[in-house]
Scaffold this motif. Structure first.
Motif, PDB file in Angstrom:
ATOM      1  N   THR A   3       0.828  -1.376  -0.181  1.00 58.18           N
ATOM      2  CA  THR A   3      -0.037  -0.136   0.030  1.00 58.18           C
ATOM      3  C   THR A   3       0.819   1.012  -0.040  1.00 58.18           C
ATOM      4  O   THR A   3       0.482   2.312  -0.685  1.00 58.18           O
ATOM      5  N   ALA A 161      -6.012  19.643  11.490  1.00 63.65           N
ATOM      6  CA  ALA A 161      -6.525  18.182  11.609  1.00 63.65           C
ATOM      7  C   ALA A 161      -7.968  17.850  11.163  1.00 63.65           C
ATOM      8  O   ALA A 161      -8.330  17.335  10.592  1.00 63.65           O
ATOM      9  N   LEU A 168     -16.277  15.143   4.562  1.00 66.58           N
ATOM     10  CA  LEU A 168     -17.471  14.416   4.825  1.00 66.58           C
ATOM     11  C   LEU A 168     -18.692  14.876   4.490  1.00 66.58           C
ATOM     12  O   LEU A 168     -19.709  14.278   4.189  1.00 66.58           O
ATOM     13  N   ILE A 178      -9.089  11.866   0.453  1.00 60.88           N
ATOM     14  CA  ILE A 178      -9.395  10.801   1.389  1.00 60.88           C
ATOM     15  C   ILE A 178     -10.756  10.244   1.074  1.00 60.88           C
ATOM     16  O   ILE A 178     -10.869   9.149   0.993  1.00 60.88           O
ATOM     17  N   PHE A 182     -12.003   6.845  -0.601  1.00 63.33           N
ATOM     18  CA  PHE A 182     -12.960   5.836  -0.009  1.00 63.33           C
ATOM     19  C   PHE A 182     -13.993   5.277  -1.269  1.00 63.33           C
ATOM     20  O   PHE A 182     -14.458   4.183  -1.392  1.00 63.33           O
ATOM     21  N   THR A 187      -7.411   2.290  -1.825  1.00 59.89           N
ATOM     22  CA  THR A 187      -6.731   2.445  -0.388  1.00 59.89           C
ATOM     23  C   THR A 187      -5.480   3.323  -0.751  1.00 59.89           C
ATOM     24  O   THR A 187      -5.175   4.047   0.179  1.00 59.89           O
ATOM     25  N   VAL A 190      -6.422   7.082  -0.329  1.00 55.38           N
ATOM     26  CA  VAL A 190      -6.720   6.981   1.006  1.00 55.38           C
ATOM     27  C   VAL A 190      -5.535   7.523   1.629  1.00 55.38           C
ATOM     28  O   VAL A 190      -5.597   8.481   2.538  1.00 55.38           O
ATOM     29  N   VAL A 191      -4.651   6.649   1.508  1.00 51.07           N
ATOM     30  CA  VAL A 191      -3.254   6.606   2.341  1.00 51.07           C
ATOM     31  C   VAL A 191      -2.580   7.977   1.942  1.00 51.07           C
ATOM     32  O   VAL A 191      -2.132   8.638   2.705  1.00 51.07           O
ATOM     33  N   ALA A 194      -4.177  10.728   3.445  1.00 47.89           N
ATOM     34  CA  ALA A 194      -3.957  11.134   4.829  1.00 47.89           C
ATOM     35  C   ALA A 194      -2.502  11.418   5.289  1.00 47.89           C
ATOM     36  O   ALA A 194      -2.463  12.205   6.021  1.00 47.89           O
ATOM     37  N   ALA A 198      -1.527  14.601   7.256  1.00 47.17           N
ATOM     38  CA  ALA A 198      -0.805  14.452   8.421  1.00 47.17           C
ATOM     39  C   ALA A 198       0.644  15.384   8.527  1.00 47.17           C
ATOM     40  O   ALA A 198       1.024  16.112   9.404  1.00 47.17           O
TER      41      ALA A 198
ATOM     42  N   TYR B  74      -1.187  12.333  18.066  1.00 47.39           N
ATOM     43  CA  TYR B  74      -2.222  13.241  18.599  1.00 47.39           C
ATOM     44  C   TYR B  74      -2.629  14.276  17.387  1.00 47.39           C
ATOM     45  O   TYR B  74      -3.680  14.709  17.094  1.00 47.39           O
ATOM     46  N   VAL B  76      -1.888  13.751  14.058  1.00 50.69           N
ATOM     47  CA  VAL B  76      -2.680  13.220  13.047  1.00 50.69           C
ATOM     48  C   VAL B  76      -4.192  13.410  12.861  1.00 50.69           C
ATOM     49  O   VAL B  76      -4.666  12.756  14.005  1.00 50.69           O
ATOM     50  N   PRO B  77      -4.665  13.982  11.931  1.00 46.46           N
ATOM     51  CA  PRO B  77      -6.188  14.124  11.863  1.00 46.46           C
ATOM     52  C   PRO B  77      -6.963  13.003  11.838  1.00 46.46           C
ATOM     53  O   PRO B  77      -6.400  11.938  11.548  1.00 46.46           O
ATOM     54  N   SER B  78      -8.055  12.923  12.582  1.00 44.80           N
ATOM     55  CA  SER B  78      -8.941  11.772  12.970  1.00 44.80           C
ATOM     56  C   SER B  78      -9.135  11.148  11.594  1.00 44.80           C
ATOM     57  O   SER B  78      -8.991   9.789  11.469  1.00 44.80           O
ATOM     58  N   LEU B  79      -9.410  11.795  10.530  1.00 42.06           N
ATOM     59  CA  LEU B  79     -10.048  11.070   9.145  1.00 42.06           C
ATOM     60  C   LEU B  79      -8.589  10.353   8.772  1.00 42.06           C
ATOM     61  O   LEU B  79      -8.702   9.453   8.178  1.00 42.06           O
ATOM     62  N   ALA B  80      -7.696  11.220   8.796  1.00 49.16           N
ATOM     63  CA  ALA B  80      -6.421  10.490   8.213  1.00 49.16           C
ATOM     64  C   ALA B  80      -5.732   9.331   9.189  1.00 49.16           C
ATOM     65  O   ALA B  80      -5.444   8.477   8.293  1.00 49.16           O
ATOM     66  N   SER B  83      -7.582   6.478   7.821  1.00 49.31           N
ATOM     67  CA  SER B  83      -7.298   6.043   6.692  1.00 49.31           C
ATOM     68  C   SER B  83      -5.752   5.219   6.553  1.00 49.31           C
ATOM     69  O   SER B  83      -5.789   4.566   5.880  1.00 49.31           O
ATOM     70  N   LEU B  84      -5.068   5.959   7.432  1.00 51.33           N
ATOM     71  CA  LEU B  84      -3.599   5.383   7.449  1.00 51.33           C
ATOM     72  C   LEU B  84      -3.837   3.993   8.157  1.00 51.33           C
ATOM     73  O   LEU B  84      -2.861   3.235   7.750  1.00 51.33           O
ATOM     74  N   LEU B  86      -6.134   1.896   7.571  1.00 46.34           N
ATOM     75  CA  LEU B  86      -7.023   1.154   6.758  1.00 46.34           C
ATOM     76  C   LEU B  86      -6.447  -0.198   6.313  1.00 46.34           C
ATOM     77  O   LEU B  86      -7.057  -1.282   6.234  1.00 46.34           O
ATOM     78  N   PRO B  87      -4.888   0.014   5.711  1.00 42.96           N
ATOM     79  CA  PRO B  87      -4.523  -1.189   4.901  1.00 42.96           C
ATOM     80  C   PRO B  87      -4.267  -2.180   6.257  1.00 42.96           C
ATOM     81  O   PRO B  87      -4.030  -3.222   5.899  1.00 42.96           O
ATOM     82  N   ILE B 167     -16.744  10.070  13.491  1.00 37.68           N
ATOM     83  CA  ILE B 167     -15.823   9.946  12.430  1.00 37.68           C
ATOM     84  C   ILE B 167     -15.799   8.574  11.735  1.00 37.68           C
ATOM     85  O   ILE B 167     -15.637   8.293  10.491  1.00 37.68           O
ATOM     86  N   ILE B 170     -17.286   6.896   8.341  1.00 43.93           N
ATOM     87  CA  ILE B 170     -16.519   6.868   7.127  1.00 43.93           C
ATOM     88  C   ILE B 170     -16.275   5.467   6.779  1.00 43.93           C
ATOM     89  O   ILE B 170     -16.316   4.995   5.561  1.00 43.93           O
ATOM     90  N   VAL B 171     -16.083   4.523   7.741  1.00 42.66           N
ATOM     91  CA  VAL B 171     -15.974   2.957   7.516  1.00 42.66           C
ATOM     92  C   VAL B 171     -17.205   2.385   7.779  1.00 42.66           C
ATOM     93  O   VAL B 171     -17.107   0.972   7.929  1.00 42.66           O
TER      94      VAL B 171
END
Lengths: 225, 225
Positions: A3, A161, A168, A178, A182, A187, A190-191, A194, A198, B74, B76-80, B83-84, B86-87, B167, B170-171
């Motif tokens: 990925t 962030a 959304l 992102i 989705f 993927t 998305v990564v 992200a 970040a 902390y 890193v954004p929540s959505l990100a 996503s990170l 995810l793999p 959040i 999203i998944v």
């Protein structure tokens, strides 16, 4: 190919950087959202915190109210606003939701900073005949500045962030990369998105760190815990 | 032919009793999922944060990396974050839990460490003098004294987790966030408002519950006030 390498090749494809939904456009939107919301939140939170801190009244209440604000999910606020008449104004709902989110850390830090100013110094300044206004701007605010700036820094990073959430609800910004990923079940995209967010958040954190290091001693000399 | 229903659902009103009664099981399921995700994430976070905080206190060289890494997490954004991960986890509840755990670490590690460091050295020496071994010293003296600071962190972490679970929509594992997300797409006002209010209610209730627990666990702090 795993990925991460796929994400890397997504990022290094120049077609993904340009155009209406390219990385540069999204980055610009993200930056715009963050800066506008930070400015509005500072304009709202700082005067209130400084005056309440100066008077020493009502601040605990304000801090408690803003702490309750933490319990309200930004995403829920965003969607609620989207369904009201505010929703017709493009980025309006996103900006309002993000401002509501950024005000609490600004307010709390600035108020605590003002209250932690050494009361002996305040009394000494008053004894020297300083007026309330002079006391506020020449003594209290400079002494409280380190904590006030910590609040601005926390708010700025959290805004970067959280601005992702705008995506959304169909808003702009890097979050769109992102959410689009989705929807495409990609993927890698998305990564890649992200990682971009970040890195952006870390750059903002780093810029504040740098600014703090370069600032004069009396600005720096606060506790950042 | 029956006339079209003329109730608050058909009129798409914000507050709608018919929604509450007809979708009771959907709401209940969402609340349960929300609670499950929050509780599991906070418990895992606590189980990871305690040894990390202890290590950071025991070994000076461990403190920097532990605090540094958790702080970066902390940022890193929540959505990100979702996503990170995810793999690694795919579209699953574990993904949301893992994301929330990583978020809670910063708050928990910092507060537990601050609490442990605030234990007076005299107290420690007194306990050692009474023949307490290192384990008993930790469990019977240091941890109880660090509890107020640790609980403060736990309360913030829990309230943030309740809000961040949304959040996870999203998944597809966002608890009440799922309802907000689908309500946004279908313009279903009653569903969005009800789910948002429930989120806040859960957060406030969790905060009060933890406050109550703290008071019961630390009876000695009440006598002073």
């Amino acid at each position: 190919m795993n990925t991460l390498t796929k994400a890397w090749s997504w990022l290094t494809t120049s077609a993904h950087w340009y155009g209406d939904d390219g990385i540069w456009t999204r980055l610009g939107q993200h930056l715009y959202l963050t800066v506008v919301c930070l400015l509005i939140s500072c304009l709202i939170a700082l005067p209130v915190a400084l005056v309440l801190g100066h008077l020493g009244k009502g601040g605990a209440l304000a801090v408690n109210i803003s702490n309750v604000g933490r319990a309200v999910p930004t995403f829920a606020v965003l969607v609620l606003l989207l369904l009201t008449p505010v929703g017709r104004f493009g980025e309006g709902p996103t900006i309002v939701a993000l401002v509501l989110f950024a005000v609490p850390p600004l307010l709390t830090n600035a108020y605590v900073g003002m209250r932690e100013v050494d009361q002996d110094v305040v009394r000494a300044a008053r004894g020297m005949g300083m007026t309330g206004r002079q006391l506020l701007f020449q003594v209290e605010v400079p002494l409280a500045l380190p904590l006030i700036l910590t609040g601005v820094r926390v708010a700025a990073v959290q805004l970067v962030a959280t601005a992702t959430i705008a995506a959304l609800a169909g808003g702009g910004g890097l979050g769109r990369i992102i959410t689009a990923g989705f929807n495409l079940a990609s993927t890698a995209q998305v990564v890649a998105g992200a990682v971009l967010v970040a890195v952006f958040a870390l750059i903002v954190e780093g810029l504040f760190e740098l600014a703090q290091r370069l600032a004069p001693d009396w600005v720096r000399d606060g506790n950042t815990g | 032919m029956t006339a079209p229903p003329d109730d608050c659902l058909a009129r798409n009103e914000w507050i709608c009793g018919a929604y509450l009664s007809s979708r009771r099981h959907i709401l209940w399921e969402a609340v349960l999922q929300h609670l499950q995700l929050t509780v599991i994430a906070v418990l895992i976070g606590l189980a990871l944060a305690l040894p990390l905080a202890l290590a950071a206190r025991r070994w000076r060289w461990a403190a920097g990396p532990v605090l540094g890494v958790t702080t970066v997490l902390y940022t890193v954004p929540s959505l990100a974050m979702f996503s990170l991960l995810l793999p690694v986890y795919g579209l699953s509840a574990a993904l949301v839990v893992a994301g929330l755990v990583l978020y809670s670490l910063t708050l928990l590690v910092r507060n537990i460490l601050a609490g442990l460091r605030a234990v007076p050295e005299e107290t420690r020496q007194a306990a050692r003098g009474m023949g307490y071994g290192p384990v008993r010293l930790l469990v019977a003296v240091e941890l109880p004294l660090a509890l107020p600071a640790a609980m403060a962190g736990l309360r913030i972490a829990t309230v943030s987790a309740v809000s961040l679970v949304t959040i996870g929509a999203i998944v597809g594992y966002g608890g009440l966030g799922n309802l907000i997300y689908s309500g946004m797409n279908t313009y279903f006002k009653a569903q969005v408002l009800t789910a948002s209010v429930l989120c806040v209610v859960i957060a406030v209730a969790a905060d009060l519950l933890l406050l109550l627990m703290q008071r019961l666990l630390t009876p000695w702090t009440r006598r002073q006030s």
